[in-house]
Design an enzyme around this catalytic site. Sequence first.
Site: not given
Ligand code: CA
Length: 423
Positions: A133, A140, A149, A206, A208, A240, A244, A247, A251, A260, A264, A357, A371
Amino acid sequence: MSHPNDPTLRSFIDIDPASNFPIQNLPYGVFSAKDGLVPRVGVAIGDYVLDLCELDQDGRLDVGELGVFAAPSLNRFMALGPKVWSRTRARISKLLRHDNPDLRDNDELRRRALVPIKDAKLYLPIAVAGYTDFYSSKEHATNVGAMFRDRTNPLLPNWLHIPIGYNGRASTVVVSGTTVRRPRGQLKPPREELPSFGPCKRLDFELEMGVVVGQPSPMGEMLTEQQAEEMIFGFVLLNDWSARDIQQWEYVPLGPFQAKAFATSISPWIVTREALEPFRVHGPAQEPTPLSYLRQAGANNYDIVLDVGLRTPRMNEPQNICRTNFKYMYWSSVQQLVHHASSGCAMNVGDLLGSGTISGPEESERGSLLEISWNGTAAIELPGGEKRTFLEDGDSLTMRGWCQGNGFRVGFGEVEGTIVPAL
Ligand code: CA
């Protein structure tokens, strides 16, 4: 003889202009009919599936190897290579033309080879060899970076130089219509001191596209732009699914893992690269110029309209929550594949590459609930007064995609998944 992409071609089968499957498309899938046929390869045409196994047994396809279409996946056909893909598509196109009597006037063969799509059960079209992925939409990555961030400097320093990706799980790639069980995992909200284990509370989708790799590349070798392109058999819609909250805790420092890995979903029909040829466009300008191995000469993006619908158990119809386009992607699928092999990583027939995404520049073009709800701070209002920040049990998510031709649509159909409660 006209090319299978010729916009003036017509089939002897009546096809609605809004159909996703005109004669200019001819996407491949795996299906079985209600009368107990074993899964086999077919092509979607209007409201029918054309049974390639029957056509092949009748000597109409001649791919040079027996039984390729009697298989429960497209992997054997894909392994035969781009020349065979192209020749076979041309033969199928010719057989379906309005002015060709070969199939049109052969009642017996038509009865055997044309199955109403509503009577067909559709399967995962490929045996997924590996699933990777990517994270290739600048919009995105900018949205996510701004949320988690730094709003003034949202992209990490590597993003404009590398198609960022991670190795995902092939074992849990499923076909449209498969229910998705809410995952469990380690959760540690920022205000808690220690993690706990339980059902995900921030379940997301997501939007995709998936690239289906149809040719292998040897370990230790790099790919040129042209070699990478020729390995691409086609594209599917891909959801996908993402947890969250799982994650966010897991991560660091190695990237997504269980967040993830649980599911899928992909659409059942693979639209070939050749069918998408008329819809090629240049991607956004890449600045700074990528390193030389990643530079591309071709227009490697595609103008594919994408939309996402959400339906809760209380709604009759899905509500549109996103409308965007595949053309916005910063890194193309060809660049992703070139980069993937650049270390010497071998690619296999049946590898699946998620684009990342797909979000566009507008608020209405955001391809995930993360988002759309801006990390849960702005709920979507749905008809009937319901609200959503993330997916709840019973919610159904549908993605659709198509290229608009002059009077016809080269479409992908849809990929749908409904959430069922955690065990
Ligand atoms: Ca993805």
